[in-house]
Write a protein that holds these residues in place. Structure first.
Motif, PDB file in Angstrom:
ATOM      1  N   LEU A 260       1.018   1.819   1.648  1.00 21.52           N
ATOM      2  CA  LEU A 260       2.287   1.176   1.996  1.00 21.52           C
ATOM      3  C   LEU A 260       2.868   1.760   3.275  1.00 21.52           C
ATOM      4  O   LEU A 260       3.467   1.032   4.080  1.00 21.52           O
ATOM      5  N   TYR A 261       2.697   3.067   3.496  1.00 18.51           N
ATOM      6  CA  TYR A 261       3.196   3.674   4.734  1.00 18.51           C
ATOM      7  C   TYR A 261       2.533   3.008   5.941  1.00 18.51           C
ATOM      8  O   TYR A 261       3.199   2.670   6.926  1.00 18.51           O
ATOM      9  N   ILE A 262       1.224   2.797   5.880  1.00 23.40           N
ATOM     10  CA  ILE A 262       0.524   2.155   6.990  1.00 23.40           C
ATOM     11  C   ILE A 262       0.946   0.695   7.112  1.00 23.40           C
ATOM     12  O   ILE A 262       1.064   0.155   8.222  1.00 23.40           O
ATOM     13  N   ALA A 263       1.192   0.030   5.985  1.00 24.48           N
ATOM     14  CA  ALA A 263       1.675  -1.356   6.045  1.00 24.48           C
ATOM     15  C   ALA A 263       3.010  -1.434   6.774  1.00 24.48           C
ATOM     16  O   ALA A 263       3.233  -2.314   7.616  1.00 24.48           O
ATOM     17  N   PHE A 264       3.920  -0.502   6.476  1.00 26.74           N
ATOM     18  CA  PHE A 264       5.216  -0.483   7.163  1.00 26.74           C
ATOM     19  C   PHE A 264       5.033  -0.188   8.655  1.00 26.74           C
ATOM     20  O   PHE A 264       5.724  -0.755   9.502  1.00 26.74           O
ATOM     21  N   GLU A 265       4.107   0.740   8.982  1.00 27.25           N
ATOM     22  CA  GLU A 265       3.828   1.048  10.378  1.00 27.25           C
ATOM     23  C   GLU A 265       3.276  -0.185  11.096  1.00 27.25           C
ATOM     24  O   GLU A 265       3.648  -0.459  12.243  1.00 27.25           O
ATOM     25  N   ALA A 266       2.379  -0.916  10.442  1.00 23.65           N
ATOM     26  CA  ALA A 266       1.779  -2.097  11.066  1.00 23.65           C
ATOM     27  C   ALA A 266       2.835  -3.165  11.347  1.00 23.65           C
ATOM     28  O   ALA A 266       2.794  -3.834  12.385  1.00 23.65           O
ATOM     29  N   ILE A 267       3.784  -3.332  10.432  1.00 24.35           N
ATOM     30  CA  ILE A 267       4.867  -4.298  10.662  1.00 24.35           C
ATOM     31  C   ILE A 267       5.732  -3.839  11.836  1.00 24.35           C
ATOM     32  O   ILE A 267       6.109  -4.637  12.703  1.00 24.35           O
ATOM     33  N   LYS A 268       6.023  -2.555  11.881  1.00 23.04           N
ATOM     34  CA  LYS A 268       6.862  -2.016  12.948  1.00 23.04           C
ATOM     35  C   LYS A 268       6.213  -2.199  14.314  1.00 23.04           C
ATOM     36  O   LYS A 268       6.878  -2.483  15.305  1.00 23.04           O
ATOM     37  N   ARG A 269       4.881  -2.057  14.383  1.00 21.76           N
ATOM     38  CA  ARG A 269       4.175  -2.176  15.656  1.00 21.76           C
ATOM     39  C   ARG A 269       3.836  -3.616  16.011  1.00 21.76           C
ATOM     40  O   ARG A 269       3.281  -3.872  17.078  1.00 21.76           O
ATOM     41  N   GLY A 270       4.139  -4.550  15.137  1.00 21.30           N
ATOM     42  CA  GLY A 270       3.854  -5.941  15.419  1.00 21.30           C
ATOM     43  C   GLY A 270       2.413  -6.337  15.142  1.00 21.30           C
ATOM     44  O   GLY A 270       1.979  -7.424  15.558  1.00 21.30           O
ATOM     45  N   GLU A 271       1.658  -5.510  14.423  1.00 21.77           N
ATOM     46  CA  GLU A 271       0.285  -5.869  14.087  1.00 21.77           C
ATOM     47  C   GLU A 271       0.241  -6.995  13.054  1.00 21.77           C
ATOM     48  O   GLU A 271      -0.718  -7.769  13.014  1.00 21.77           O
TER      49      GLU A 271
ATOM     50  N   GLY B 206       5.758  11.508   0.536  1.00 23.17           N
ATOM     51  CA  GLY B 206       6.963  10.910  -0.036  1.00 23.17           C
ATOM     52  C   GLY B 206       8.178  11.121   0.845  1.00 23.17           C
ATOM     53  O   GLY B 206       9.013  10.213   1.004  1.00 23.17           O
ATOM     54  N   ARG B 207       8.290  12.300   1.455  1.00 20.11           N
ATOM     55  CA  ARG B 207       9.425  12.578   2.345  1.00 20.11           C
ATOM     56  C   ARG B 207       9.354  11.712   3.601  1.00 20.11           C
ATOM     57  O   ARG B 207      10.375  11.198   4.076  1.00 20.11           O
ATOM     58  N   HIS B 208       8.153  11.514   4.136  1.00 14.28           N
ATOM     59  CA  HIS B 208       8.010  10.644   5.303  1.00 14.28           C
ATOM     60  C   HIS B 208       8.340   9.196   4.970  1.00 14.28           C
ATOM     61  O   HIS B 208       8.935   8.479   5.781  1.00 14.28           O
ATOM     62  N   LEU B 209       7.965   8.733   3.788  1.00 16.09           N
ATOM     63  CA  LEU B 209       8.319   7.371   3.403  1.00 16.09           C
ATOM     64  C   LEU B 209       9.824   7.174   3.396  1.00 16.09           C
ATOM     65  O   LEU B 209      10.340   6.140   3.839  1.00 16.09           O
ATOM     66  N   PHE B 210      10.543   8.166   2.906  1.00 27.78           N
ATOM     67  CA  PHE B 210      11.993   8.051   2.801  1.00 27.78           C
ATOM     68  C   PHE B 210      12.652   8.057   4.180  1.00 27.78           C
ATOM     69  O   PHE B 210      13.553   7.245   4.453  1.00 27.78           O
ATOM     70  N   TYR B 211      12.217   8.947   5.070  1.00 31.10           N
ATOM     71  CA  TYR B 211      12.889   9.094   6.358  1.00 31.10           C
ATOM     72  C   TYR B 211      12.314   8.197   7.447  1.00 31.10           C
ATOM     73  O   TYR B 211      13.053   7.745   8.334  1.00 31.10           O
ATOM     74  N   ASP B 212      11.015   7.914   7.434  1.00 30.72           N
ATOM     75  CA  ASP B 212      10.420   7.124   8.510  1.00 30.72           C
ATOM     76  C   ASP B 212      10.645   5.630   8.336  1.00 30.72           C
ATOM     77  O   ASP B 212      10.707   4.892   9.314  1.00 30.72           O
ATOM     78  N   HIS B 213      10.738   5.153   7.097  1.00 33.40           N
ATOM     79  CA  HIS B 213      10.914   3.722   6.841  1.00 33.40           C
ATOM     80  C   HIS B 213      11.997   3.499   5.780  1.00 33.40           C
ATOM     81  O   HIS B 213      11.726   2.976   4.700  1.00 33.40           O
ATOM     82  N   PRO B 214      13.234   3.893   6.076  1.00 32.00           N
ATOM     83  CA  PRO B 214      14.293   3.766   5.062  1.00 32.00           C
ATOM     84  C   PRO B 214      14.604   2.330   4.686  1.00 32.00           C
ATOM     85  O   PRO B 214      15.101   2.072   3.593  1.00 32.00           O
ATOM     86  N   GLN B 215      14.307   1.372   5.584  1.00 34.52           N
ATOM     87  CA  GLN B 215      14.623  -0.024   5.286  1.00 34.52           C
ATOM     88  C   GLN B 215      13.752  -0.588   4.177  1.00 34.52           C
ATOM     89  O   GLN B 215      14.091  -1.615   3.573  1.00 34.52           O
TER      90      GLN B 215
END
Length: 536
Positions: free
Chosen positions: A70-81, A182-191
């Motif tokens: 899920l972290y990579i999925a959120f990153e991919a959305i953020k980067r427009g992939e 888990g900490r990165h999920l909370f702070y890097d993609h709070p939305q």
């Protein structure tokens, strides 16, 4: 000892009793090998470790793996992939994954957002595999990306082989690494963090229930994150809870059951809240740096492929020149036309003819009012005409704009002609040139206009208030929670805390009237009080 003689019916009874005893006695098997236990507790605000036990032992993470998916999925959305509304076609590989699963079928089309919900809430294995294939093309390529991301996040003892977490040789992680994730999920993609606290959600095909709903419902302040279970891993859980200004993240590997695991996590959560300071600065973890992550960890030889985009323009496109004709007749016609143009220009310069000045540029000197109606002899030189057209007058408060047919001021040195000069055939007798101002100045000069401020907000003068709190911290926390709750309409709004006599006002500012009205109505529907504030 005398022989015991039993009658046949006594022997039958004895055999029956013996059979009953043998059937009721359970054969005690060898002690089943329990999954190793590991635990980690940190203060999410600072990352400080409050408790650890076997935190660096490599164990099977089970479905905690989906946190990285899920972290990579959120990153991919953020980067427009990829977009949440991208329609994904399910492959046979994804559809064949064992439970827990959403029930996807090969060839089925479903939006990417529903795959994310199913993986985060239901922990669906088929949805996780579909996410990986949609982003990277194959599960193997996605696993390599998972490992690169883990390395960038500082998860030094983690290695992934798949997107769902089912037991596979070499698919290992640690309690410390999963706590870091888990900490990165909370702070890097709070939305997106609110996904992990939903008890149920719509996954496109059907509504699904959260695998962590028991802990979310039983522990005060719990709002995530992810469960995991396989026979080799035991019952795992990464959990997060907030009380007041404190947030604790706890990880447990190797629980014997859901109930005992939840009880252990609650015990460690209480320990963390006791040990964490009531006030601590928030030090968010650094975002992952992928600059040195080009090494493909699973590729033969370990050498990855680096793709560099060259965006500089090598050749500037220019218009294709007209071909030069070699026809003597055409060249003669061109030469004659050139000579006729030169003769016309010389004649126009030698003989005074009526000249129409289309536009004149004002000089930087103090401007004088334009001439309203002035008739000038056409035989006078042009410089004298322009000089005599503007008699001496007091300077106006502001410079006059450029008008068609307006003479230049008297103090201007050279006359700048913006538009081309039209030359016509001489009439029977010279006519006068009439220069008419489009804005004739009356007897009294106009009042100077004072501009105090120019607005660049584009009409975003509206705001909404979501509460009056007792402290700045409470107001900021209320704004953050409200933004996470209603991310769709409050994404572009600015959070602002204003101190007034009655307390600290929590406001979202920089909105249009329609945005503010829509956001407030949606918040009211979620039982969140708000008030629309218009421009003052």
């Amino acid at each position: 000892m005398d022989d015991v003689h039993l009658r046949p019916w006594q022997w039958a009874r004895f055999g029956l009793v013996l059979a009953v005893i043998l059937c009721t006695v359970q054969v005690v098997p060898k002690q089943a090998h329990a999954a190793p236990y590991a635990a980690m507790v940190i203060d999410a605000r600072t990352g400080e470790v409050l408790h650890s036990r076997n935190a660096d032992t490599q164990l099977h993470p089970a479905s905690l793996t989906k946190m990285m998916t899920l972290y990579i999925a959120f990153e991919a959305i953020k980067r427009g992939e990829i977009s949440p509304d991208t329609v994904v076609t399910i492959t046979g590989k994804a559809a064949a994954e064992p439970p827990s699963k959403l029930g996807l079928r090969k060839g089925q089309k479903i939006k990417f957002r529903y795959l994310i919900r199913a993986a985060a809430v239901k922990s669906a294995n088929d949805a996780a595999t579909a996410i990986g294939i949609a982003i990277s093309g194959s599960e193997a390529a996605f696993a390599r990306r998972m490992n690169r991301t883990a390395k960038a996040l500082g998860m030094t003892r983690t290695h992934f082989k798949n997107a769902h977490g089912l037991t596979e040789n070499g698919h290992l992680s640690t309690a410390r690494d999963m706590t870091t994730l888990g900490r990165h999920l909370f702070y890097d993609h709070p939305q997106y963090y609110n996904l992990f606290s939903r008890i149920t959600t719509d996954a496109g095909m059907k509504a699904v229930s959260n695998t962590n709903r028991r802990f979310l419902s039983s522990y005060k302040g719990a709002d995530g994150i992810k469960t995991g279970y396989t026979r080799a891993a035991g019952f795992n859980l990464v959990a997060s809870a907030e009380r007041g200004s404190e947030r604790i993240i706890t990880t447990v590997f190797g629980g014997r059951s859901t109930a005992t695991r939840n009880a252990k996590v609650a015990e460690l959560m209480d320990l963390g809240f006791r040990r964490a300071p009531s006030r601590a600065p928030v030090r968010k973890p650094a975002l992952p740096v992928y600059a040195a992550m080009d090494t493909d960890l699973d590729a033969p030889g370990g050498a990855g492929k680096t793709i560099r985009l060259i965006t500089a323009v090598k050749v500037s496109p220019r218009p294709t020149p007209r071909p030069v004709t070699q026809d003597p007749a055409a060249q003669a016609q061109l030469a004659a036309l050139t000579e006729s143009i030169k003769d016309a220009v010389v004649t126009a310069i030698a003989e005074p003819e009526p000249v129409v000045v289309a536009e004149a540029a004002p000089a930087p000197a103090p401007a004088a009012p334009p001439v309203t109606e002035t008739a000038i002899d056409a035989e006078e030189p042009l410089a004298e005409i322009v000089a005599s057209a503007a008699p001496a007058r007091p300077a106006m408060p502001k410079a006059q704009p450029l008008f068609t047919g307006t003479a230049a001021p008297a103090s201007a040195a050279p006359v700048a002609v913006a538009a081309p000069v039209t030359v016509s055939a001489p009439p029977a007798r010279p006519e006068a040139i009439v220069l008419t101002s489009l804005q004739p100045q009356a007897e009294s000069p106009a009042e100077p206009e004072v501009v105090t401020r120019m607005s660049t907000s584009g009409g975003r003068h509206w705001a909404i208030n979501v509460g009056v709190l007792g402290s700045r911290y409470q107001a900021e926390r209320t704004l953050l929670k409200t933004a996470l709750k209603e991310i769709d309409t409050l994404d572009e709004a600015l959070r602002k805390v204003v101190r007034r006599s009655n307390g600290w006002h929590a406001n979202f500012v920089g909105m249009t009237e329609a945005q503010a009205d829509l956001a407030c109505r949606r918040l009211n529907a979620r039982n969140t009080r708000c008030k629309v504030l218009g421009p003052s």
